[in-house]
Structure formats: C-alpha cells, structure tokens
Design a protein around this motif. Structure first.
Motif, short mmCIF file in Angstrom:
data_model
loop_
_atom_site.label_atom_id
_atom_site.label_comp_id
_atom_site.label_asym_id
_atom_site.label_seq_id
_atom_site.Cartn_x
_atom_site.Cartn_y
_atom_site.Cartn_z
N GLY A 5 8.28 -2.42 4.68
CA GLY A 5 7.22 -3.35 4.29
C GLY A 5 7.57 -4.81 4.31
N ARG A 10 -1.33 -0.30 10.02
CA ARG A 10 -1.54 -1.71 9.66
C ARG A 10 -2.22 -2.42 10.82
NH1 ARG A 10 4.80 -1.79 8.30
NH2 ARG A 10 4.76 -0.35 6.53
N ARG A 48 2.13 -6.84 -1.48
CA ARG A 48 1.71 -6.18 -0.23
C ARG A 48 1.49 -4.69 -0.45
NH1 ARG A 48 2.51 -7.84 4.84
NH2 ARG A 48 3.47 -5.84 5.40
N LEU A 49 2.33 -4.09 -1.30
CA LEU A 49 2.19 -2.66 -1.59
C LEU A 49 0.88 -2.39 -2.33
CD1 LEU A 49 3.95 -0.10 -1.17
CD2 LEU A 49 4.75 -0.39 -3.50
N LEU A 98 6.61 -8.43 -1.87
CA LEU A 98 6.57 -7.08 -1.31
C LEU A 98 5.73 -6.16 -2.19
CD1 LEU A 98 7.47 -4.98 0.73
CD2 LEU A 98 9.61 -4.71 -0.55
N ALA A 154 1.36 4.61 -1.97
CA ALA A 154 1.79 3.38 -2.63
C ALA A 154 2.01 3.60 -4.13
CB ALA A 154 0.78 2.27 -2.40
N LYS A 158 -0.86 -2.67 2.29
CA LYS A 158 -0.35 -3.11 3.58
C LYS A 158 0.98 -2.45 3.94
CE LYS A 158 -2.55 -7.66 3.39
NZ LYS A 158 -2.36 -9.13 3.43
N VAL A 159 1.49 -1.63 3.03
CA VAL A 159 2.74 -0.91 3.31
C VAL A 159 2.47 0.57 3.44
CG1 VAL A 159 5.09 -0.42 2.50
CG2 VAL A 159 4.06 -2.67 2.07
N TYR A 160 1.82 1.17 2.42
CA TYR A 160 1.45 2.57 2.44
C TYR A 160 -0.02 2.70 2.06
CZ TYR A 160 6.49 3.53 2.34
OH TYR A 160 7.83 3.57 2.62
#
Length: 889
Positions: free
Chosen positions: A36, A67, A192-193, A189, A204, A197-199
């Motif tokens: 991520g 993404r 974003r999670l 980070l 998440a 935007k990561v999972y």
C-alpha cells in the motif's frame, strides 16, 4: 612505507564483474515497508516516463488489486499475455517466461518479486524468472516489501506476529543495480487503508487489527530505511574504491578498536562498545598479526579478546602485516572507519628512542580519521603480557649457532686476507649476518652483527689481536658495518617471517581446498563425516569425532574413533545445545580436555565436531584451522541433508503421482466391468429372460470377471516385483511350450485374430521360469490385441550368439514416435489409442520379469508399420529325456 598498489585479485574481480554486467540486464527494485505504500504505482509512473523516452516497455505481471488509479497507469503499455497453468482442476494465470524471452523487450515490469509460481512452471519463484531474464540481457523492474527479505523474516515475525512464507534471498536484493525506496508515513498509509485504496473493506478491517497496526508499520518503516541506508553506504564505498579515494567519507559513524594480547584490550573493547551503542554505529575489532612476533600464550590471549569483542557485537577481523600503524590505517580507510580507539602505551618512554611509538605514528598519519586514546587500569592479578617467553634451550642454540657462523666467517677471512683488502673482508661478515638472520631470526642476527664487528676489529684491523684502532676511518667502517648488518638482519628477518606466514597460509588453504573438493564429491552423511575426520586428523594431530542428532533428537556418533568419557560427551552436548564452542580453550568448561565445535548451518546446529589434541593442548592456529574445517563440514553435511530431503520430497511426489494414477486407472478399469456385471445380474434377477439372453448375460459376467481378475493379478505381480519378493524357478524349457501355453490362455481373445508363429527347429531351449515367462508372452500378445485390433500378430524366435531372440510384433499403428522407452513405465498408455482400456501395467510387468531373469526388453516401430517387442533369453540344453518331444504339437 606501505605498499599502495591496488590488489590485483580485486582488480581482476572488478574487470570480470564489469564484463558480466555489460551483457546482462539491469535489475531495479522498488522497495517499500509494507503493502500500500505505492511501489507498483511508482514503478508504472517510471515506466510511462521511460516509454516517452522511446524505451520498449512490456508488462509481464502487474497486480493492481482493483485500484483504479493504478490500473489507469497501465493504459498505453504493452502487456504480455499470461500463461494458464492447471493445478488441482483449476487454471491459474502465471508469468510466461518463455514468451518474455522470445519477445525480449528493453524493460520488463514484474510486480511482486517474492511471488511463488504455480506448480508445473519452470521455476518455483518469480525471482528465479527474473534471474533468467537478466541473463538474457533484459532489464527488469520489480517490487518488494521489506518483510519478504529472507534475513529479516524472523525479525518481521517477532515484530508483527505474522510469519511470511514467501521470501527473497538477500543475494537477489544485493545483486540489484538500483533500489528505489518508496516511503509513506504510517498515518498516511492507515488513511489509505481506511479509504479502501489498499484492500477491500472486509480485508482492510482484518488488516488493521493484525498486520497494519501503527507500531508494526513504524518498525517495518525503520527496517526498510535501514536496509536502504546500508545499500547506499555500500554504493558509496564502491564509488570511493573505483575512483581511488583513500580518505574516508563520514557518511556514517564506524568505529575500530585495535586489539592485541594485552589484558587491557578488554577495557578498550567495552569502551568502544559503549561508544558504538551511543552513536548507533557499527564497530570493528581488528588485530594485526606480525608473523613471528608473538608466542603461543599471547596468540591465545588475542583470540580470547576477539571472541569477547564478537560476543559484544563487533565484527572481528585479523590481518597479517609488518607495520602495525600503516596496516591499521589502510584497513580503516578501506572500511570508511571514522574513529580508531587505541590504548595508552604502558612501557617506559625511553623505549621509544629505539623502537619508535606506534601510537604517535598512527596519530600523525591518521589524517581525517579521529583517534581516541583510552587508558586502562591494570586488572587485579593480571600481569602485563610479554611478547616473548624466556629463551629456552632451543633458543640458546640459535645464539650459539650465530657465534659459530661468525667464527667460520673469521676463518674464511683469514684464508682470503692475502688476496683482498681488509675493508673487503667486511662483506664476508655481512654475508654471515644475512645467513644468521635467514636461519635463526632477528635477535641472533643482532648478536651476529656485534660479534662480526668485534672479530673484524680484533683479527684483521691493526694493531691485531687488540680492540685498539690506529685510524679513525675504521671507526666509521665499524659503524657502517654494524648499521648495515642490522638493516640486513631486519629485512631478512621480515622476509623470513613472511615466508613462514605464507607457508602456514598455504598449508591451511591447501588443506581446506582438499577438504572442500573431496566433500563436494561425497553424498551420504556418514561418508562425509568420515572423510572430514580423516582429513582433519591428517592436518591436525589428535583424535576427532563428529556427532549429529538422530531421529529421536539425541546426539549420535557419525564418524571418528576418539574415546570420549561421560564428561567429554557432556561438553559435546553443551556445544550442541548452546551453539557455541565448548571445552578446551573456550569460555565454556575451559578445563576440559576436549574441544567441541558446533557445526552450524543455515538452518541451525546440525551437529558437533569434537577434538582431543595429541599433546594435550589445542594451539591457536590449530583452533582456527579446526573452525574452518568445522564450517566446511557443516556446509557439506547440510547439503547432504537438503539433498536427502529433496530426494524424499521427490519420492513422495512421485509416490503421490503414481497413487493418483493408480486410483484413476484402477477405479476406471474396475468400475467398467463392475457396471457390466451389475447390469447383467440385475437383468437376470428381473423378469424372466429367454435362455439365449441368459447365456449371453452369463458370458458377459464371466468375461468381465476375468478382466477384473487380470487387473488384480497385474497389480499383485507389480507389488511382488517392486518389493523384491519374486522368486524364480528356472528350468530348461522349449520356447514353443511357453508360446503355446500363452496362446491357450488367450484363445477367447484370439478367436477372430490371425497369429503367425515362426520358431525354427534349431532354436535351443531357454532357461526361464515357465510360469513367469508365459505371463510375459500373454501380456505382449494382449497388448497387441488392444492396440492393433485388426492386425496380424507375429511371434518368432531366433538363435543368436547372445541367446534366443524372441519377438512379438504386429502391423498396427505402431508406437508414438519417441515413446519407445516410456511404454514400459507404470500406468503409461499410448496417446494414439485413447479408447483402449487397461491400467498400463502389462509392459511394466514384462520388463520387471525379464530384469529378474537378468535380461532386458526393448520396443521399436517396424519399417512396414506396426510395433515390435524383443527380448533375449538364456539358451540352455534340453534334458535328453525331453529331446524326443521337440517338434510335437
């Protein structure tokens, strides 16, 4: 003056590396602390920039994880279609290495360097695919998280509580030409999670509760930054070396402590450890070994001090040199040391007038390197060490030898006196001094220089037989003669020490090379251990033994006949449990007579090597050699263990494959006749059928039962062959009898088939097991019936010098090209006859029976079409009472 020339070996290695890098591709790794942080995004942005510059970019694998912003960056870039790989009934998409090598782009994008490939791919890991691409001259860009670095795997598990299964060897990361750190603060980070935007949201949430805790991210970020900083530091060192820059660049604090035989060295080591801890800097403990300067006790003290420093976390190094100050500074500059820690000299000031001050010279020449001088309080009960022990009887003989050589020079001078000037006789004495220095060393040569001046004055300078001198010129001659003698003695002694050290290094190197060469040729653990023990005992006098844990975990002797008491075995067990040397000359049970060295491999302790010196003491040089031998032996034993595990895994995999093939084949071949039998019996048990129909149904049941019986018999025969339980009852029989019995057993299957038999009368009997050989003919004929349903079957025999050649042939479609050997494999069925029923064991059983007879069978395609199976049988005389039966039906 020190030798400033570059190391030729290092230059050669650099030239070879440059040549290799000119032909191989470059590896760039986008390195991050966790998923991520934007590694793939950064790689794609760089790829788009490179494409705008005209570079040929090809996406091999890019994982966008849904993404949108990452997927958008792939637009306009060429994508290599992935390869579909079947695994357990499912199809997986993997990187197509063969297609990439054929396409050969300028830059290949391969996401997730630590990825594990699906079975049946060329390589198990994606990083192995990358190595192939690099060797083909293709530049590769990839991504990697810090938790996937092999050496950090246990550290990451300790921090996060998650054991990462997919790892990349450190050598791959070190081999990278460029590592770009993609960094993102933990708070960003986590944001974003939260934003998905990561999972995906469900993943998440789980990630926030386990791996993605802020403390974990901070620790992983520090690991990533430190690993990148280490790489940058290595790049700085490489640049300095290539540009010939000698002075260190203080980009990172690095300390060096000079370690000698003094007991005060432990104070210096502790002080340096504290300084390094405060600076968070690496530190090195360095010993400069001057050949011939130290006795055994002093060398033992040095080894203890280095072991103490290693225990405190130092990198310990020993180098060989003649000028300690210059050698320390040369090493410090090569390793970018910023601070050298030395101890205050404890000898009298007047000694410096004769020997000079190594510390003063070090400070004068240190340049940009800081030198810190620390005093050491004399430990209670610890005497200051002496460099030399009191002269022994052997040492006194060296001085006597020096006096005898000077006396011989005097006699030679007396013989030459009438032919040369007195001043030329000084050369005779200088020659004697050189000989004394080369033979006995520096101290006896000093005595020889003094005696030479005295004898030259007493016997050859007027007035003779007195030490008085008529001319002042002779005083200068005596002085020059003495000084030249000392210089020549020093130089010769240095060469002598270097030669002795070189011989010692050569002996150790040759012994290690011989051991490594022979260990590489052996495979089994007992053989490797026996070889190691034998080699060690050839070089180091003493009794040795090697122990390794057995299946129950207890140590068992692998090799060696050393007699060890219960106390000795306890030392061996201690070394194995702690993973540290124990026994004589160590900190663990030093009073023991045995020295136990753990055999450490990459996976942990794999055994212990024990050594009992023949003279009761383990010398320092022998201990160093034993450590090297133990390391070589450990690597060899670990290699053997890994090879055995790999072989077991291969056997297990093959067993599983055969089991699956057996179940697949047998279940089909049993299910088919069982279905026919069940259907026939159901019909018979139903409404009354006419007699003709009933007979047909009974005949069908009978045929299918016979087919099942043959299948079960084939399986049982295969089991007997593989278990070695097959017992032969060889006897002389006629080949006609074997063929006749086989055809009789197959008469129902051969009702509509033409069989030609060609066995001339001159064919002798064969010595075989009649029942088993009949089974061979049955299987071969049945194979022809299945795979050549409309062809004629030909059975022939010929008398040859090797024996009786038997052939079973047909004129059907023949064997698939290139499969002539595979047809004898278990469960193999020809691809050109997909509808044929059978387990694929008939030909395998034929080969097993013939191998039990000491013969072989082979297959080939006939020139006119069809398959031919041939084998040779041992000819045997027929008993006289049966000769009259030859040729009868």
């Amino acid at each position: 003056m020190t030798d400033q020339r570059p190391d030729p070996d290092q230059l050669l290695a650099e030239v070879k590396a440059a040549e290799k890098s000119a032909t191989r591709g470059r590896l760039k790794i986008f390195f991050g602390a966790s998923p991520g942080v934007g590694k793939t995004y950064a790689m794609l942005e760089a790829a788009r920039a490179a494409k705008r510059e005209g570079k040929d970019i090809l996406i091999g694998v890019v994982e966008t994880h849904g993404r949108a912003e990452t997927s958008a960056l792939t637009q306009g870039l060429d994508v290599l279609p992935r390869k579909r790989v079947e695994y357990k009934g499912n199809f997986l998409e993997e990187f197509d290495l063969e297609a990439a090598l054929a396409r050969k782009p300028s830059i290949m994008l391969l996401d997730e360097l630590a990825h594990t490939n699906a079975p049946n791919c060329k390589h198990d890991k994606r990083w192995q695919d990358v190595l192939d691409l690099l060797e083909a001259g293709i530049t590769v860009w990839s991504t990697l998280n810090v938790q996937h670095v092999e050496s950090l795997n246990d550290v990451v598990a300790q921090i996060t509580g998650v054991v990462v299964r997919e790892t990349v060897p450190d050598t791959v990361l070190e081999r990278a030409d460029e590592v770009e750190l993609v960094d993102l603060p933990p708070d960003d980070l986590l944001k974003r999670l939260d934003e998905g935007k990561v999972y995906v949201p469900t993943q998440a949430k789980r990630a926030l509760q386990s791996f993605f805790r802020k403390g974990n991210l901070l620790a992983l970020r520090e690991l990533a930054l430190r690993r990148t900083a280490e790489r940058v530091n290595q790049a700085v060192d490489t640049y300095r070396r290539e540009e010939g820059i000698k002075s260190p660049w203080p980009t990172q604090q690095r300390l060096l402590v000079a370690v000698g035989p003094s007991p005060f060295s432990t104070r210096l080591i502790r002080a340096t450890r504290r300084m390094a801890a405060n600076l968070k800097a690496p530190w090195i403990a360095l010993n400069v070994e001057v050949p011939g300067r130290l006795d055994e006790n002093a060398r033992g003290r040095i080894e203890e001090n280095l072991s103490y420093a290693e225990g405190l976390g130092a990198e310990c190094t020993t180098i060989v040199g003649d000028h300690i100050a210059d050698d320390i500074l040369a090493f410090a500059r090569a390793r970018s040391v910023t601070t050298i820690v030395m101890g205050k000299p404890r000898y009298r000031r007047w000694r410096e007038l004769f020997t000079g001050s190594m510390l003063d010279e070090l400070i004068r020449k240190s340049g940009d390197i800081d030198v810190q001088v620390i005093s050491g309080d004399e430990p209670e009960g610890e005497p200051a060490p002496a460099l030399k022990t009191p002269p022994s009887l052997a040492r006194w003989t060296e001085y006597i030898g020096a006096a005898v050589i000077v006396a011989l020079c005097t006699l030679a001078g007396a013989a030459l006196e009438r032919f040369v000037a007195p001043s030329d006789l000084a050369m005779v004495y200088l020659l004697g001094v050189v000989f004394v220095s080369a033979r006995y060393g520096f101290a006896p040569s000093v005595l020889g220089s003094v005696l030479s001046v005295a004898c030259f004055n007493f016997f050859f300078i007027p007035p003779r037989f007195t030490f008085a001198v008529e001319s002042a010129n002779y005083v200068i001659t005596f002085g020059v003669m003495f000084v030249v003698g000392l210089i020549v003695s020093a130089l010769t002694s240095r060469v002598r020490r270097q030669a002795v050290a070189a011989r010692g290094r050569e002996t150790r190197t040759a012994a290690l090379y011989a051991l490594s060469r022979e260990l590489s040729a052996e495979r089994g653990e007992p053989e490797l251990a026996e070889l190691a023990v034998r080699r060690m005992q050839d070089v180091v006098a003493g009794d040795m033994a090697i122990f390794a844990p057995g299946k129950d975990g207890a140590l068992q002797r692998l090799a060696g006949k050393a007699e060890l008491s219960a106390a000795d075995l306890a030392v061996v067990q201690l070394a194995f449990e702690r993973g540290q040397p124990a026994g004589a000359g160590t900190d663990n049970l030093p009073s023991s007579r045995v020295l136990a060295l753990p055999l450490r491999g990459a996976t942990g302790n794999i055994g212990v090597a024990s050594f009992i010196a023949g003279d009761g003491a383990v010398a320092v040089d022998r201990r160093e050699l034993l450590n090297a031998f133990a390391s070589q032996t450990a690597m060899a034993l670990e290699r053997a263990q890994l090879a055995e595990k790999a072989q077991r895994s291969q056997v297990d995999a093959e067993t599983e494959r055969l089991r699956n093939a057996l179940l697949s084949s047998v279940s089909h071949d049993l299910r088919t006749p069982l279905a026919a039998i069940t259907g026939a019996t159901s019909t018979l048990l139903g409404p009354k059928t006419d007699d003709e129909t009933s007979r047909e149904l009974v005949r069908s049941i009978h045929d299918e039962a016979r087919r099942m019986n043959r299948l079960v018999n084939n399986l049982l025969d295969m089991t007997r062959l593989e278990s070695g339980q097959l017992r032969l009852r060889k006897e002389p029989v006629l080949i006609e009898e074997v063929v006749g019995s086989a055809l009789e057993a197959l008469k129902d299957q051969l009702e509509s088939r033409q069989v030609k038999i060609d066995i001339p009368p001159d064919v002798p009997p064969v010595r075989v097991d009649l029942v088993l050989m009949e089974q061979v003919i049955v299987n071969l004929v049945e194979n022809a019936v299945k795979y050549a349903p409309l062809s004629t079957i030909e059975i022939s025999a010929r008398n040859t010098p090797e024996g009786v050649l038997v052939e079973v042939a047909d004129n059907g479609p023949g064997l698939p090209p290139g499969q002539e050997e595979r047809v004898f494999d278990k469960f193999y069925r020809a691809s050109n006859a997909p509808g044929v029923r059978g387990a694929g064991l008939g030909l395998t059983i034929c080969r097993g029976i013939l191998q039990a007879h000491g013969e072989r069978i082979w297959a080939r395609n006939r020139d006119g079409g069809g398959a031919s199976f041939q084998f040779v049988l041992e000819a045997a005389p027929l008993p006289p009472e049966n000769m009259g039966d030859r040729g009868k039906p």
